[in-house]
Write a protein that holds these residues in place. Structure first.
Motif, PDB file in Angstrom:
ATOM      1  N   PRO A  65      -1.677   0.336  -4.284  1.00 14.18           N
ATOM      2  CA  PRO A  65      -3.266   0.451  -3.434  1.00 14.18           C
ATOM      3  C   PRO A  65      -3.944  -1.057  -3.367  1.00 14.18           C
ATOM      4  CG  PRO A  65      -3.358   1.323  -5.947  1.00 14.18           C
ATOM      5  CD  PRO A  65      -2.056   0.779  -5.918  1.00 14.18           C
ATOM      6  N   LEU A  66      -3.128  -1.760  -4.345  1.00 16.15           N
ATOM      7  CA  LEU A  66      -4.006  -3.325  -4.038  1.00 16.15           C
ATOM      8  C   LEU A  66      -3.441  -3.996  -2.605  1.00 16.15           C
ATOM      9  CD1 LEU A  66      -4.027  -4.461  -7.709  1.00 16.15           C
ATOM     10  CD2 LEU A  66      -5.612  -4.509  -5.791  1.00 16.15           C
ATOM     11  N   SER A  67      -1.664  -3.636  -2.089  1.00 11.65           N
ATOM     12  CA  SER A  67      -1.050  -3.848  -1.547  1.00 11.65           C
ATOM     13  C   SER A  67      -1.445  -3.728  -0.794  1.00 11.65           C
ATOM     14  CB  SER A  67       0.218  -4.012  -1.772  1.00 11.65           C
ATOM     15  OG  SER A  67       0.430  -2.303  -2.412  1.00 11.65           O
ATOM     16  N   GLN A  68      -2.229  -2.464   0.594  1.00  5.40           N
ATOM     17  CA  GLN A  68      -2.999  -1.558   1.373  1.00  5.40           C
ATOM     18  C   GLN A  68      -3.925  -1.841   1.526  1.00  5.40           C
ATOM     19  OE1 GLN A  68      -2.284   0.226   3.018  1.00  5.40           O
ATOM     20  NE2 GLN A  68      -0.504   2.228   2.187  1.00  5.40           N
ATOM     21  N   VAL A  69      -4.593  -3.124   0.509  1.00  4.75           N
ATOM     22  CA  VAL A  69      -5.838  -3.800   0.550  1.00  4.75           C
ATOM     23  C   VAL A  69      -5.315  -5.605   0.800  1.00  4.75           C
ATOM     24  CG1 VAL A  69      -8.531  -4.431  -0.439  1.00  4.75           C
ATOM     25  CG2 VAL A  69      -7.207  -2.563  -0.728  1.00  4.75           C
ATOM     26  N   VAL A  70      -4.743  -5.513   0.899  1.00  3.94           N
ATOM     27  CA  VAL A  70      -4.395  -7.412   0.878  1.00  3.94           C
ATOM     28  C   VAL A  70      -3.817  -7.299   2.422  1.00  3.94           C
ATOM     29  CG1 VAL A  70      -2.251  -9.078   0.201  1.00  3.94           C
ATOM     30  CG2 VAL A  70      -4.095  -7.766  -1.622  1.00  3.94           C
ATOM     31  N   LEU A  71      -2.825  -6.675   2.048  1.00  2.89           N
ATOM     32  CA  LEU A  71      -1.746  -5.867   4.082  1.00  2.89           C
ATOM     33  C   LEU A  71      -3.492  -6.272   4.990  1.00  2.89           C
ATOM     34  CD1 LEU A  71       0.807  -4.577   3.107  1.00  2.89           C
ATOM     35  CD2 LEU A  71       0.904  -6.666   3.460  1.00  2.89           C
ATOM     36  N   HIS A  72      -4.418  -5.696   4.864  1.00  9.26           N
ATOM     37  CA  HIS A  72      -5.332  -5.633   5.440  1.00  9.26           C
ATOM     38  C   HIS A  72      -6.837  -6.574   6.091  1.00  9.26           C
ATOM     39  CE1 HIS A  72      -8.507  -3.832   7.717  1.00  9.26           C
ATOM     40  NE2 HIS A  72      -9.428  -3.430   7.160  1.00  9.26           N
ATOM     41  N   ARG A  73      -6.735  -6.920   4.958  1.00  5.54           N
ATOM     42  CA  ARG A  73      -7.432  -8.455   4.924  1.00  5.54           C
ATOM     43  C   ARG A  73      -7.196  -9.219   4.831  1.00  5.54           C
ATOM     44  NH1 ARG A  73     -11.417  -6.761  -0.692  1.00  5.54           N
ATOM     45  NH2 ARG A  73     -12.693  -5.043  -0.118  1.00  5.54           N
ATOM     46  N   GLU A  74      -6.328  -9.770   4.315  1.00 10.10           N
ATOM     47  CA  GLU A  74      -5.345 -11.288   4.445  1.00 10.10           C
ATOM     48  C   GLU A  74      -4.580 -11.406   5.476  1.00 10.10           C
ATOM     49  OE1 GLU A  74      -3.750 -12.870   0.481  1.00 10.10           O
ATOM     50  OE2 GLU A  74      -5.748 -11.639  -0.409  1.00 10.10           O
ATOM     51  N   PHE A  75      -3.670  -9.978   5.341  1.00 12.82           N
ATOM     52  CA  PHE A  75      -2.318 -10.461   7.032  1.00 12.82           C
ATOM     53  C   PHE A  75      -3.014  -9.474   7.958  1.00 12.82           C
ATOM     54  CE2 PHE A  75      -0.467 -11.501   2.600  1.00 12.82           C
ATOM     55  CZ  PHE A  75       0.608 -11.607   3.690  1.00 12.82           C
ATOM     56  N   LYS A  76      -3.905  -8.398   8.064  1.00 16.84           N
ATOM     57  CA  LYS A  76      -4.845  -8.176   9.493  1.00 16.84           C
ATOM     58  C   LYS A  76      -3.940  -7.380  10.544  1.00 16.84           C
ATOM     59  CE  LYS A  76      -7.629 -11.278   9.158  1.00 16.84           C
ATOM     60  NZ  LYS A  76      -9.574 -10.550   8.179  1.00 16.84           N
ATOM     61  N   MET A  77      -2.980  -6.445   9.296  1.00 14.31           N
ATOM     62  CA  MET A  77      -2.473  -5.197   9.498  1.00 14.31           C
ATOM     63  C   MET A  77      -2.617  -4.255   9.951  1.00 14.31           C
ATOM     64  SD  MET A  77       1.407  -5.636   7.716  1.00 14.31           S
ATOM     65  CE  MET A  77       2.452  -7.353   7.558  1.00 14.31           C
ATOM     66  N   ASP A  78      -2.473  -3.446  11.265  1.00 10.96           N
ATOM     67  CA  ASP A  78      -3.186  -1.866  10.710  1.00 10.96           C
ATOM     68  C   ASP A  78      -2.233  -1.617   9.833  1.00 10.96           C
ATOM     69  OD1 ASP A  78      -0.771  -1.439  12.777  1.00 10.96           O
ATOM     70  OD2 ASP A  78      -1.084  -1.813  14.080  1.00 10.96           O
ATOM     71  N   VAL A  79      -2.447   0.506  10.688  1.00  8.73           N
ATOM     72  CA  VAL A  79      -2.293   1.398   8.803  1.00  8.73           C
ATOM     73  C   VAL A  79      -0.644   1.375   9.504  1.00  8.73           C
ATOM     74  CG1 VAL A  79      -2.015   3.776   8.804  1.00  8.73           C
ATOM     75  CG2 VAL A  79      -3.943   2.018   9.660  1.00  8.73           C
ATOM     76  N   THR A  80      -0.347   1.080  10.688  1.00 15.06           N
ATOM     77  CA  THR A  80       1.111   1.207  11.283  1.00 15.06           C
ATOM     78  C   THR A  80       2.396   0.779  10.054  1.00 15.06           C
ATOM     79  OG1 THR A  80       1.027   2.835  13.191  1.00 15.06           O
ATOM     80  CG2 THR A  80       2.718   1.879  12.611  1.00 15.06           C
ATOM     81  N   ARG A  81       1.622  -1.052  11.072  1.00 14.08           N
ATOM     82  CA  ARG A  81       2.668  -2.399   9.726  1.00 14.08           C
ATOM     83  C   ARG A  81       2.816  -2.445   8.587  1.00 14.08           C
ATOM     84  NH1 ARG A  81       0.541  -7.180  12.705  1.00 14.08           N
ATOM     85  NH2 ARG A  81       2.475  -7.963  11.774  1.00 14.08           N
ATOM     86  N   ARG A  82       1.610  -1.450   7.851  1.00 14.46           N
ATOM     87  CA  ARG A  82       1.431  -1.813   6.255  1.00 14.46           C
ATOM     88  C   ARG A  82       1.994  -0.441   6.035  1.00 14.46           C
ATOM     89  NH1 ARG A  82      -4.899  -1.325   7.433  1.00 14.46           N
ATOM     90  NH2 ARG A  82      -4.476   0.187   6.366  1.00 14.46           N
ATOM     91  N   SER A  83       2.084   0.746   6.296  1.00 16.56           N
ATOM     92  CA  SER A  83       2.887   1.807   5.834  1.00 16.56           C
ATOM     93  C   SER A  83       4.626   1.142   6.415  1.00 16.56           C
ATOM     94  CB  SER A  83       3.267   2.736   7.037  1.00 16.56           C
ATOM     95  OG  SER A  83       1.520   3.541   6.370  1.00 16.56           O
ATOM     96  N   LEU A  84       5.098   0.623   7.497  1.00 15.42           N
ATOM     97  CA  LEU A  84       6.002  -0.069   6.597  1.00 15.42           C
ATOM     98  C   LEU A  84       7.000  -0.941   5.700  1.00 15.42           C
ATOM     99  CD1 LEU A  84       6.892  -0.753  11.220  1.00 15.42           C
ATOM    100  CD2 LEU A  84       7.617   0.891   9.178  1.00 15.42           C
ATOM    101  N   VAL A  85       5.204  -1.509   5.478  1.00 17.10           N
ATOM    102  CA  VAL A  85       6.173  -2.771   4.478  1.00 17.10           C
ATOM    103  C   VAL A  85       5.580  -1.822   2.833  1.00 17.10           C
ATOM    104  CG1 VAL A  85       4.591  -4.119   3.028  1.00 17.10           C
ATOM    105  CG2 VAL A  85       4.771  -4.356   5.218  1.00 17.10           C
ATOM    106  N   ILE A  86       5.418  -0.852   2.819  1.00 13.26           N
ATOM    107  CA  ILE A  86       5.458  -0.317   1.893  1.00 13.26           C
ATOM    108  C   ILE A  86       6.104   0.449   1.359  1.00 13.26           C
ATOM    109  CG2 ILE A  86       3.690   1.369   0.593  1.00 13.26           C
ATOM    110  CD1 ILE A  86       2.762  -1.187   0.697  1.00 13.26           C
ATOM    111  N   SER A  87       7.027   0.550   3.202  1.00 15.98           N
ATOM    112  CA  SER A  87       8.331   1.377   2.805  1.00 15.98           C
ATOM    113  C   SER A  87       9.401   1.026   2.317  1.00 15.98           C
ATOM    114  CB  SER A  87       8.278   2.038   3.914  1.00 15.98           C
ATOM    115  OG  SER A  87       8.453   1.515   5.255  1.00 15.98           O
ATOM    116  N   ILE A  88       9.508  -0.482   2.110  1.00  8.40           N
ATOM    117  CA  ILE A  88      10.584  -1.525   1.679  1.00  8.40           C
ATOM    118  C   ILE A  88      10.474   0.101   0.456  1.00  8.40           C
ATOM    119  CG2 ILE A  88      11.153  -4.101   1.039  1.00  8.40           C
ATOM    120  CD1 ILE A  88       9.532  -5.245   3.550  1.00  8.40           C
TER     121      ILE A  88
END
Length: 225
Positions: A65-88
């Motif tokens: 959950p923290l990585s989702q929040v950080v990717l959205h707030r600090e890296f301004k990623m949308d849902v699709t790009r966040r999902s790709l990072v988590i899928s690593i």
């Protein structure tokens, strides 16, 4: 003639053909839930493996959950790009799991479980150093998947080894204890880690879980020595 028939009946009777081990197991008393689980937890090495499994899953439960929040707030990623990072993490888990399973048949399993704790602690450290760039967070997620791969099936195999080594005799309960440790980590980790992160910032929860994993690694490494 009569003696020949008696000998044939005696040696062919089912109770004579039953293996000794099966006879002993059938005569051994069945343990209750409390006795079976308590017998496992009374063993120090079993407790260390259970704690290691809980710590690895707890760290992952905080990171997701923290990585989702950080990717959205600090890296301004949308849902699709966040999902790709988590899928690593999922992809790394898929690749590393068979490698860890193969290595566990060639080297001490306790060392692989200790490695999983070190990998997860390294993942937490990289999350705290995410200001270095997105690459740090990508490696962080990948290390988390690798740590989970080394802790999963290898941890269960190590528990089975300990059951044999200490003659605990409860394989089913040992595997159940492994699953209980998974669940405990996924419940307690996010509750504690996310609460700390809410009060002191995103790095607080991951830092605590990283220290927990790192502190357990030396104890797990010494299992079987």
């Amino acid at each position: 003639m009569l003696w020949g028939r008696l000998d044939c009946w005696y040696f062919s009777h089912p109770w004579r053909l039953q293996p000794k081990r099966m006879v002993q197991e059938s005569k051994s008393p069945k343990k209750g839930l409390r006795q079976s689980l308590g017998g496992l937890l009374a063993n120090r090495d079993v407790r260390y493996v259970a704690l290691a499994t809980a710590a690895v899953n707890g760290a992952l439960g905080v990171l997701k959950p923290l990585s989702q929040v950080v990717l959205h707030r600090e890296f301004k990623m949308d849902v699709t790009r966040r999902s790709l990072v988590i899928s690593i993490a999922t992809a790394t888990y898929l690749v590393i799991t068979p490698i860890a399973g193969n290595l566990s048949d060639r080297m001490p399993r306790a060392h692989l479980v200790a490695l999983s704790l070190i990998l997860m602690a390294s993942s937490m450290a990289l999350f705290m150093a995410r200001n270095l760039g997105l690459w740090a967070l990508n490696i962080c997620v990948g290390l988390a998947g690798a740590g989970l791969a080394c802790a999963g099936s290898v941890g269960q195999a190590l528990l089975a080894d300990l059951v044999d080594q200490h003659e605990l005799g409860d394989y089913g309960m040992a595997f159940a204890l492994s699953d209980m440790s998974d669940s405990l980590g996924l419940i307690a980790g996010p509750i504690v880690g996310l609460a700390l992160s809410q009060w002191f910032g995103p790095s607080a929860g991951t830092g605590l879980m990283g220290l927990l994993c790192l502190s357990l690694a030396p104890f797990v490494m010494r299992i079987g020595q």
